[in-house]
Motif scaffolding. Sequence first.
Motif: not given
Length: 268
Positions: A105-109, A111-119, A135-140
């Motif tokens: 879950i930590a690695v996925g978070a 990756v999602c954060g890194a892919a948010a802006v460029p992709f 909301g992001a922390f609550g979802t995690l």
Amino acid sequence: MPRPSLRGASPRLRFALAAAAAQTLIAAFAAASWLQHGTGAAAVVLFASWAALGLAVMVGSGGVDTVASVSSASVGPIGEQKAPEEDPETAWIVKRTALLPLCQIAVGAVVCGAAAVPFGFTVAEGVAIAGGVGGAFGTLAMIAVGAYLSVLCGVLAALIVAVPALMLWRLAGRRGANRGPIAAMALMIPLVFLLAVGATLGVGEPSGVNPKSTTLPVLLTLFGVDLADRGYPVESPAWLWTARIAGLALVAAGVAVFRSGRSRRRRH
């Protein structure tokens, strides 16, 4: 114990690593689909993979074997009651596996954060519990709780299904007078599960009532007392009779184990 290495690793460690790698791959694809599109089927696959991981590690690491051996020894002859020696490798595998969902879950978070802006990756509205950082922390946190509940379901499946099956499998090739109590001990856990499920699905309960106060009325309904006017109607006769049969079998198994213990103490 010393840290195990892949060179010369035991079959159990190799199995655990293979199961963890396969589950991580499946979870990565399922999580990507679920987070981006909100697909319900992907969410089921994601959390089912964690449940399968818990079951696989319990079976492959020797945890099921240990529980089955302890349960069999508890009703064996007094002179033969030898608890299995503690296996440090089993504990090592289980502890490390327990950290895997959190790491995923930590690695996925990240990756999602890194892919948010460029992709332009965004989490679907049906997945996120709220917007913004909170909301992001609550979802995690929600995903983490669901992940460990799924792993717990896998562990419970191992205890309810795999442990009794292993005890009965070993018992099939064993000769002696103590087969009955061991078989009874093997069946007690699945019988408790059947009793609980049958009572839950077979008898209705009034809403807004403390679950602790519903135990006695549900048991009375199982014994044939009609409490429909008090909010405990029979919703499924089939499940009700399943619970009754499981309860009677559970009592019989408990009596067999108890009598075996008394006879062993008298002989010794």
